[in-house]
Scaffold this active site. Structure first.
Site, PDB file in Angstrom:
ATOM      1  N   ASN A  10       0.815  -1.161   0.010  1.00 39.75           N
ATOM      2  CA  ASN A  10      -0.089  -0.050  -0.090  1.00 39.75           C
ATOM      3  C   ASN A  10       0.807   1.198  -0.013  1.00 39.75           C
ATOM      4  O   ASN A  10       1.525   1.697   1.129  1.00 39.75           O
ATOM      5  CB  ASN A  10      -0.826  -0.027   1.180  1.00 39.75           C
ATOM      6  CG  ASN A  10      -1.659   1.227   1.319  1.00 39.75           C
ATOM      7  OD1 ASN A  10      -1.750   2.082   0.506  1.00 39.75           O
ATOM      8  ND2 ASN A  10      -2.444   1.199   2.485  1.00 39.75           N
ATOM      9  N   LYS A  12       0.118   4.240  -0.196  1.00 40.32           N
ATOM     10  CA  LYS A  12      -0.598   5.533   0.371  1.00 40.32           C
ATOM     11  C   LYS A  12      -0.298   6.796  -0.760  1.00 40.32           C
ATOM     12  O   LYS A  12      -0.304   6.665  -2.048  1.00 40.32           O
ATOM     13  CB  LYS A  12      -0.103   5.856   1.529  1.00 40.32           C
ATOM     14  CG  LYS A  12      -0.139   4.275   2.633  1.00 40.32           C
ATOM     15  CD  LYS A  12      -0.037   4.545   3.972  1.00 40.32           C
ATOM     16  CE  LYS A  12      -0.493   3.053   4.709  1.00 40.32           C
ATOM     17  NZ  LYS A  12      -0.481   3.363   6.238  1.00 40.32           N
ATOM     18  N   HIS A  95      -9.542   1.229   4.525  1.00 38.29           N
ATOM     19  CA  HIS A  95      -8.409   1.377   5.239  1.00 38.29           C
ATOM     20  C   HIS A  95      -8.439   2.430   6.436  1.00 38.29           C
ATOM     21  O   HIS A  95      -9.384   3.345   6.399  1.00 38.29           O
ATOM     22  CB  HIS A  95      -7.253   2.051   4.189  1.00 38.29           C
ATOM     23  CG  HIS A  95      -5.847   2.016   5.054  1.00 38.29           C
ATOM     24  ND1 HIS A  95      -5.349   3.010   5.942  1.00 38.29           N
ATOM     25  CD2 HIS A  95      -4.762   0.884   5.047  1.00 38.29           C
ATOM     26  CE1 HIS A  95      -4.259   2.728   6.403  1.00 38.29           C
ATOM     27  NE2 HIS A  95      -4.138   1.347   5.767  1.00 38.29           N
ATOM     28  N   GLU A  97      -6.901   4.606   7.644  1.00 41.26           N
ATOM     29  CA  GLU A  97      -6.602   6.026   7.491  1.00 41.26           C
ATOM     30  C   GLU A  97      -7.793   6.650   6.631  1.00 41.26           C
ATOM     31  O   GLU A  97      -8.369   7.853   6.918  1.00 41.26           O
ATOM     32  CB  GLU A  97      -5.210   6.369   6.312  1.00 41.26           C
ATOM     33  CG  GLU A  97      -4.200   6.110   7.437  1.00 41.26           C
ATOM     34  CD  GLU A  97      -3.000   5.546   6.524  1.00 41.26           C
ATOM     35  OE1 GLU A  97      -2.854   5.553   5.439  1.00 41.26           O
ATOM     36  OE2 GLU A  97      -2.144   4.721   7.361  1.00 41.26           O
ATOM     37  N   GLU A 167      -5.705  -5.049  10.166  1.00 42.38           N
ATOM     38  CA  GLU A 167      -4.620  -4.200  10.532  1.00 42.38           C
ATOM     39  C   GLU A 167      -4.813  -3.461  11.802  1.00 42.38           C
ATOM     40  O   GLU A 167      -5.689  -2.395  11.731  1.00 42.38           O
ATOM     41  CB  GLU A 167      -4.546  -3.008   9.530  1.00 42.38           C
ATOM     42  CG  GLU A 167      -4.207  -3.776   8.193  1.00 42.38           C
ATOM     43  CD  GLU A 167      -3.604  -2.479   7.099  1.00 42.38           C
ATOM     44  OE1 GLU A 167      -2.737  -2.745   6.785  1.00 42.38           O
ATOM     45  OE2 GLU A 167      -4.405  -1.739   6.562  1.00 42.38           O
ATOM     46  N   GLY A 173       2.162   2.239  10.943  1.00 41.94           N
ATOM     47  CA  GLY A 173       3.024   3.141  10.696  1.00 41.94           C
ATOM     48  C   GLY A 173       3.754   3.637  11.800  1.00 41.94           C
ATOM     49  O   GLY A 173       4.253   4.722  12.280  1.00 41.94           O
ATOM     50  N   SER A 212       2.943  -2.220  10.208  1.00 44.22           N
ATOM     51  CA  SER A 212       4.519  -2.289  10.495  1.00 44.22           C
ATOM     52  C   SER A 212       5.225  -3.520  10.112  1.00 44.22           C
ATOM     53  O   SER A 212       5.935  -4.239  10.775  1.00 44.22           O
ATOM     54  CB  SER A 212       4.879  -1.896  11.899  1.00 44.22           C
ATOM     55  OG  SER A 212       4.416  -0.576  12.112  1.00 44.22           O
TER      56      SER A 212
HETATM   57  P1  PGA Z   1       2.719   0.132   7.509  1.00 45.69           P
HETATM   58  O1  PGA Z   1       1.396   0.371   7.082  1.00 45.69           O
HETATM   59  O2  PGA Z   1       3.234  -0.931   7.163  1.00 45.69           O
HETATM   60  O3  PGA Z   1       3.503   1.500   7.431  1.00 45.69           O
HETATM   61  O4  PGA Z   1       2.490   0.052   9.009  1.00 45.69           O
HETATM   62  C1  PGA Z   1       0.169  -0.625   6.736  1.00 45.69           C
HETATM   63  C2  PGA Z   1      -0.995  -0.057   6.253  1.00 45.69           C
HETATM   64  O5  PGA Z   1      -1.340   0.829   6.548  1.00 45.69           O
HETATM   65  O6  PGA Z   1      -1.401  -0.799   5.266  1.00 45.69           O
END
Ligand code: PGA
Length: 249
Positions: A10, A12, A95, A97, A167, A173, A212
């Site tokens: 992803n 982003k 997601h 976010e 997730e 993140g 992460s």
């Molecule tokens: P990350 O993001 O691996 O940077 O924690 C995962 C995601 O949001 O899909």
């Protein structure tokens, strides 16, 4: 039940067209063995160019969201049919976010998911609890609501291609990862909820872990029986890291 591992990046709001094209070219050899399904999800603006660059390789391309209407007076939106025409095969939906920063609800995720399925695209339905929800003992309630709400009105026949990404919001993140035990426990719970909705199909649905995921923790997370892949954010932006995660799968 053997499920083909599925590793998706992803990206982003990162990587220009040029950077995305270069990255997908660098990843192509690692996906060629075909033992692992591999996808990258660039910004909508880069989907076409990245899909062109990935053509002929084993890497699929996905969108990061899709509006539920196909076309019309919806300034600023992107539809599933447009993503498909640009070369996308997958679409990430719900997601955290989107849920936290852009007002996404289980109801809007459900509408998007129906639109994505109607185009024959593969939905990657993201679910996960916040730290407050986990600490407050609401983990299972939240996951159940996100799954039942997201899949409302859809039958097992319609959901044949569904992918779910668990997730935990507190791991995205942050550099904090769920322990393998926490991941397996949540994934097994998710599969149980899926089974109550789609029956035996639940054993075929890939449940990715996200939050992460890095080269040094991927192998252990992916060794769990109900962890069928990963949705990778930060570590998907560097070819070497993403290749190492594919290799771990
Ligand atoms: P990350 O993001 O691996 O940077 O924690 C995962 C995601 O949001 O899909």
């Amino acid at each position: 039940m053997s499920r083909k591992p599925f590793i998706a990046g992803n990206w982003k709001l990162n990587l220009s067209v040029e950077e995305g094209v270069a990255l997908v070219r660098a990843l192509a050899p690692a996906a060629a063995a075909g033992k692992v399904e591999v996808a990258v999800c660039p910004t909508a603006l880069c989907v076409y160019a990245v899909a062109q660059a990935a053509a002929g390789s084993a890497i699929g391309v996905g969108g990061q969201n899709a509006y539920w209407e196909e076309k019309g007076a919806f300034t600023g939106e992107i539809s599933a049919s447009h993503l498909k025409a640009a070369g996308a095969k997958y679409v990430v939906l719900g997601h955290s976010e989107r849920r936290q920063l852009f007002g996404e609800t289980n109801e809007t995720v459900n509408k998007r998911l129906k639109a994505v399925l109607a185009q024959g695209l593969v939905p990657i339905l993201c679910i996960g609890e916040t730290l407050a929800e986990r600490d407050g003992g609401k983990l299972e309630t939240v996951l159940k609501q996100q799954i039942t709400g997201g899949l409302a009105g859809l039958s097992a026949e319609q959901l044949g291609t569904l992918v779910v990404a668990y997730e935990p919001v507190w791991a995205i993140g942050t550099g904090r990862t769920a322990t393998t035990a926490q991941a397996q426990e949540a994934h097994a719970f998710v599969r149980g909820v899926l089974r109550s909705i789609v029956g035996e199909l639940a054993d075929k649905i890939r449940i990715q872990y996200g939050g992460s995921v890095k080269p040094d923790n991927a192998k252990e997370l992916l060794s769990q029986p109900d962890v069928d892949g990963a949705l990778v954010g930060g570590a998907s932006l560097k070819a070497a890291d993403f290749i190492a995660i594919i290799a771990a799968a």
